[in-house]
Design a protein around this motif. Structure first.
Motif, PDB file in Angstrom:
ATOM      1  N   GLN A   1       0.820  -1.209   0.000  1.00 21.15           N
ATOM      2  CA  GLN A   1       0.000   0.000   0.000  1.00 21.15           C
ATOM      3  C   GLN A   1       0.857   1.263   0.000  1.00 21.15           C
TER       4      GLN A   1
ATOM      5  N   GLU B   1       1.711   1.964  -3.566  1.00 25.18           N
ATOM      6  CA  GLU B   1       0.554   2.523  -4.265  1.00 25.18           C
ATOM      7  C   GLU B   1       0.429   4.016  -3.926  1.00 25.18           C
ATOM      8  N   ARG B   2       0.610   4.337  -2.655  1.00 21.97           N
ATOM      9  CA  ARG B   2       0.502   5.730  -2.224  1.00 21.97           C
ATOM     10  C   ARG B   2       1.595   6.581  -2.858  1.00 21.97           C
TER      11      ARG B   2
ATOM     12  N   ASP C   1      -4.328   5.668  -3.736  1.00 22.46           N
ATOM     13  CA  ASP C   1      -4.093   4.517  -2.852  1.00 22.46           C
ATOM     14  C   ASP C   1      -5.325   4.192  -2.018  1.00 22.46           C
TER      15      ASP C   1
ATOM     16  N   LYS D   1      -7.792   0.529  -2.122  1.00 18.92           N
ATOM     17  CA  LYS D   1      -8.213  -0.328  -1.021  1.00 18.92           C
ATOM     18  C   LYS D   1      -9.606  -0.907  -1.274  1.00 18.92           C
TER      19      LYS D   1
END
Length: 405
Positions: free
Chosen positions: A131, A134-135, A279, A283
């Protein structure tokens, strides 16, 4: 790749994000002063345009070589060196006063931009995971969008002083490179084990061998073709907006360069907002779903151009398109990290840069001939049709390979 023992500090991410805006600045900052460059140097429209486009052609050609270098020595040194080359090549325009030396400086700038662009991608792959990656990719794309919005305004303001003052802004890469030298860590070495899909013979060191090795990887991972086609299309349509939307705006009463820059800034700002949220959206839904939404926004926005009759109404199409770009760009980078062999991340990230800049270069070549017969609004109708085909492709892909994408 897994993170190092201690997660990179906040300043590391912000140095990388700041450098990401420079890859957009390379051409964007000079857009408002092209007429002044033409007048000052006494050159034709085409020659003046080459000051904007030459670096992009160099990026297309240089990126694969930069990618191979990154795979051999890691991304940190090419990133820092690329910032130095970028600053010197771009800043040289502040001192030169004739056309050919200026054009040569743009070649140097292109080499530096290619190094920075691909090094950023691989640094994010190797410094972050899951994650957090992704961020970070979302922030990188948001920085690109912010650069597209801000740097033309900076270039236009500097150009009111003198035609070559915007070139001084490129020098910001030099202190940024020094800061990178102090803050960017050396990522843990990636595995250099040969991939089962690549030839392991000495022939792989020849050009034919390298092409065969690349074809073998893509053959084993056909999803990469989807990603490259998506990124090519996104960049082509982006430059359809950059090149042709100002012409369309003239038809609805928006004809000043300052006003036009606000529409292009709105396009960049919309992309920045969705990229920052990327991001969090990931999710909840898959990358392929986000891409499907983005391509749908492109189709709606481009199709709506023909219905626009006012300056206010002309804002919505560029906002919709920019919002889609903010979802597509980080998805493409994340997919390359997912599908490229770990020892070849530089190479396959570089191909992404090459196809993207090729799309930008070809946008006026592919869509320009449509203007005499269809008008500028017709160009966007064709763009809407291209995006609609993209929606169909995404839906078909989701039904057959969603578990992979």
């Amino acid at each position: 790749m897994a993170e190092t023992e201690s997660s990179p500090t906040r300043i590391v991410l912000w140095v990388i994000v700041a450098a990401a805006t420079l890859t957009v600045m390379a051409g964007a900052i000079l857009g408002p002063v092209v007429p002044q460059i033409q007048s000052a140097l006494g050159v034709s429209d085409t020659a003046a345009g080459l000051i904007i486009t030459t670096h992009g052609g160099v990026i297309v050609l240089a990126s694969p070589f930069v990618g191979a270098l990154i795979d051999r020595i890691g991304p940190r040194q090419p990133f820092i060196g690329g910032l130095a080359i970028y600053g010197l090549g771009g800043g040289a325009g502040l001192l030169v006063d004739s056309y050919l030396p200026l054009l040569a400086s743009r070649v140097v700038l292109g080499v530096g931009t290619a190094a920075v662009y691909t090094s950023i991608t691989v640094l994010l792959y190797q410094l972050y995971a899951g994650q957090e990656m992704e961020r970070a990719l979302g922030f990188r794309s948001s920085a690109n969008s912010a650069g597209a919005a801000v740097w033309p305004l900076v270039g236009g303001a500097a150009g009111t002083v003198t035609w070559n003052l915007p070139f001084a802004v490129y020098l910001i890469a030099l202190p940024l490179g020094a800061l990178a030298l102090l803050t960017i860590p050396e990522p843990a070495a990636t595995s250099t084990a040969s991939d089962d899909s690549e030839p392991s013979s000495a022939a792989a060191t020849t050009l034919r061998g390298r092409l065969a090795a690349t074809a073998a990887v893509v053959g084993a991972r056909p999803q990469l073709l989807f990603v490259y086609l998506l990124y090519f299309t996104a960049n082509t349509l982006l430059y359809v907006v950059v090149v042709f939307y100002p012409q369309f705006l003239d038809g609805v009463g928006v004809d000043s360069s300052a006003a036009i820059s606000l529409y292009l800034a709105a396009n960049g700002a919309a992309g920045g907002v969705t990229a920052v949220a990327y991001d969090r959206l990931r999710k909840r839904v898959s990358r392929l779903t986000l891409v499907g939404v983005a391509v749908g926004l492109w189709a709606i926005g481009f199709a709506g151009v023909s219905a626009v009759t006012t300056a206010v109404g002309a804002l919505l199409p560029v906002v919709l398109f920019g919002a889609g770009i903010g979802l597509v760009f980080p998805s493409a980078f994340a997919w390359v990290e997912q599908f490229a062999p770990s020892a070849k991340q530089g190479q396959f990230s570089a191909y992404l840069a090459s196809v993207g800049y090729t799309g930008q270069f070809l946008a006026p070549v592919l869509f320009g001939p449509l203007v005499p017969g269809l008008g500028v609004a017709g160009v966007f109708a064709v763009g809407a049709a291209v995006a609609a085909v993209g929606v169909v492709v995404v839906i078909a892909t989701s039904r057959s390979t969603d578990r992979h994408l």
